[in-house]
Enzyme design. Sequence first.
Site, PDB file in Angstrom:
ATOM      1  N   ASP A 120       6.331  -4.162  -1.735  1.00  0.00           N
ATOM      2  CA  ASP A 120       5.815  -2.947  -0.989  1.00  0.00           C
ATOM      3  C   ASP A 120       6.789  -1.818  -0.811  1.00  0.00           C
ATOM      4  O   ASP A 120       8.142  -2.017  -1.057  1.00  0.00           O
ATOM      5  CB  ASP A 120       5.208  -3.334   0.407  1.00  0.00           C
ATOM      6  CG  ASP A 120       4.105  -2.285   0.948  1.00  0.00           C
ATOM      7  OD1 ASP A 120       3.915  -1.509   0.214  1.00  0.00           O
ATOM      8  OD2 ASP A 120       3.497  -2.663   2.060  1.00  0.00           O
TER       9      ASP A 120
ATOM     10  N   GLY B  41       3.192   4.519   7.071  1.00  0.00           N
ATOM     11  CA  GLY B  41       2.654   5.861   6.932  1.00  0.00           C
ATOM     12  C   GLY B  41       1.447   6.035   6.238  1.00  0.00           C
ATOM     13  O   GLY B  41       0.629   7.052   6.422  1.00  0.00           O
ATOM     14  N   GLY B  42       1.005   4.985   5.436  1.00  0.00           N
ATOM     15  CA  GLY B  42      -0.273   4.979   4.792  1.00  0.00           C
ATOM     16  C   GLY B  42      -1.422   4.464   5.563  1.00  0.00           C
ATOM     17  O   GLY B  42      -2.638   4.269   5.043  1.00  0.00           O
TER      18      GLY B  42
ATOM     19  N   THR C 268       0.566  -1.085   0.141  1.00  0.00           N
ATOM     20  CA  THR C 268      -0.029   0.063   0.021  1.00  0.00           C
ATOM     21  C   THR C 268       0.930   1.054   0.045  1.00  0.00           C
ATOM     22  O   THR C 268       2.075   1.448   0.479  1.00  0.00           O
ATOM     23  CB  THR C 268      -1.068  -0.120   1.136  1.00  0.00           C
ATOM     24  OG1 THR C 268      -1.891  -1.109   1.117  1.00  0.00           O
ATOM     25  CG2 THR C 268      -1.841   1.230   1.287  1.00  0.00           C
ATOM     26  N   GLY C 269       0.607   2.234  -0.670  1.00  0.00           N
ATOM     27  CA  GLY C 269       1.224   3.619  -0.985  1.00  0.00           C
ATOM     28  C   GLY C 269       1.368   3.874  -2.225  1.00  0.00           C
ATOM     29  O   GLY C 269       1.257   3.310  -3.159  1.00  0.00           O
ATOM     30  N   SER C 270       2.054   5.136  -2.233  1.00  0.00           N
ATOM     31  CA  SER C 270       2.288   5.875  -3.527  1.00  0.00           C
ATOM     32  C   SER C 270       3.437   4.910  -4.279  1.00  0.00           C
ATOM     33  O   SER C 270       3.328   4.820  -5.610  1.00  0.00           O
ATOM     34  CB  SER C 270       2.919   7.176  -3.324  1.00  0.00           C
ATOM     35  OG  SER C 270       3.998   7.225  -2.594  1.00  0.00           O
TER      36      SER C 270
ATOM     37  N   LYS D 281      14.829   6.934   1.487  1.00  0.00           N
ATOM     38  CA  LYS D 281      14.286   6.278   2.528  1.00  0.00           C
ATOM     39  C   LYS D 281      15.238   5.265   3.384  1.00  0.00           C
ATOM     40  O   LYS D 281      15.025   4.595   4.213  1.00  0.00           O
ATOM     41  CB  LYS D 281      13.226   5.245   2.124  1.00  0.00           C
ATOM     42  CG  LYS D 281      12.197   6.032   1.159  1.00  0.00           C
ATOM     43  CD  LYS D 281      11.347   6.902   2.122  1.00  0.00           C
ATOM     44  CE  LYS D 281       9.898   7.365   1.695  1.00  0.00           C
ATOM     45  NZ  LYS D 281      10.345   8.176   0.299  1.00  0.00           N
TER      46      LYS D 281
ATOM     47  N   ALA E 249       8.244   1.549   1.553  1.00  0.00           N
ATOM     48  CA  ALA E 249       9.002   1.626   3.113  1.00  0.00           C
ATOM     49  C   ALA E 249       8.997   3.055   3.432  1.00  0.00           C
ATOM     50  O   ALA E 249       9.299   3.871   2.541  1.00  0.00           O
ATOM     51  CB  ALA E 249      10.133   0.954   3.267  1.00  0.00           C
TER      52      ALA E 249
ATOM     53  N   GLU F 220      -0.595  -5.086   5.750  1.00  0.00           N
ATOM     54  CA  GLU F 220       1.014  -5.262   5.110  1.00  0.00           C
ATOM     55  C   GLU F 220       1.860  -6.225   5.904  1.00  0.00           C
ATOM     56  O   GLU F 220       2.336  -7.336   5.295  1.00  0.00           O
ATOM     57  CB  GLU F 220       1.571  -3.810   5.172  1.00  0.00           C
ATOM     58  CG  GLU F 220       0.897  -2.990   4.239  1.00  0.00           C
ATOM     59  CD  GLU F 220       1.747  -1.609   4.346  1.00  0.00           C
ATOM     60  OE1 GLU F 220       1.632  -0.745   3.403  1.00  0.00           O
ATOM     61  OE2 GLU F 220       2.476  -1.606   5.254  1.00  0.00           O
TER      62      GLU F 220
END
Length: 231
Positions: A85, A100-101, A32-34, A125, A87, A107
Amino acid sequence: MTQDELKRLVGQAAADYVIQNVPEGAVIGVGTGSTANCFIDALAAVKSRYRGAVSSSIATTERLKSHGIKVFDLNEIESLQVYVDGADEIDAGGAMIKGGGGALTREKIVASVADTFVCIADASKRVPVLGAFPLPIEVVPMARTAIGRRVTALGGVPVLRVTKDGAPYITDNGNEIIDVKGLQIADPRGFEAQVNAWPGVVTVGLFAERGANLCLLGTENGVETIVYPAG
């Protein structure tokens, strides 16, 4: 390159990794996330090779379905060869801060059943010590204050995650998130076990016990592949 360009670069690199290492007909675990979204967009171009995906959040499910990628419930799947994924931070041993999401629990569940965890991230990161990014802890709402006191006793600063209108942020699981600032996490695996043992914690956004096996890191010079030792 901009951060968005680096995310697209590693998203495509992850799709290439899957094509080269995961047989046709497999099911792919998706985060999940950008940055994970960039992987989904790249995976869509080769979706006919695979049965579908297991999703780690409602948002990811919606994006997968928008590309016509079938989404399986994890309970329908015996095993996953790969989980891809992003990080929020990753250290030299492959331990990560994630969440963060807001999808840290799902996850962690999906990552736990995958043979290989492929982290995709831009170079910002990569850190020597985890903790500059606030550490998310998903908590049962009634335990929020008690968990906050435990965090404070360890030198952290707990901040309840809220929405734009000031209401508590609610996870896909119906819980709340405390973001902890001011930590330097020298022993990610030990700290993960310690926090997870507190009554009321659903999970902490440390991925150390099940860290990354591989990181595809986007840099100005292209994608750097980092392999982490098992265990």
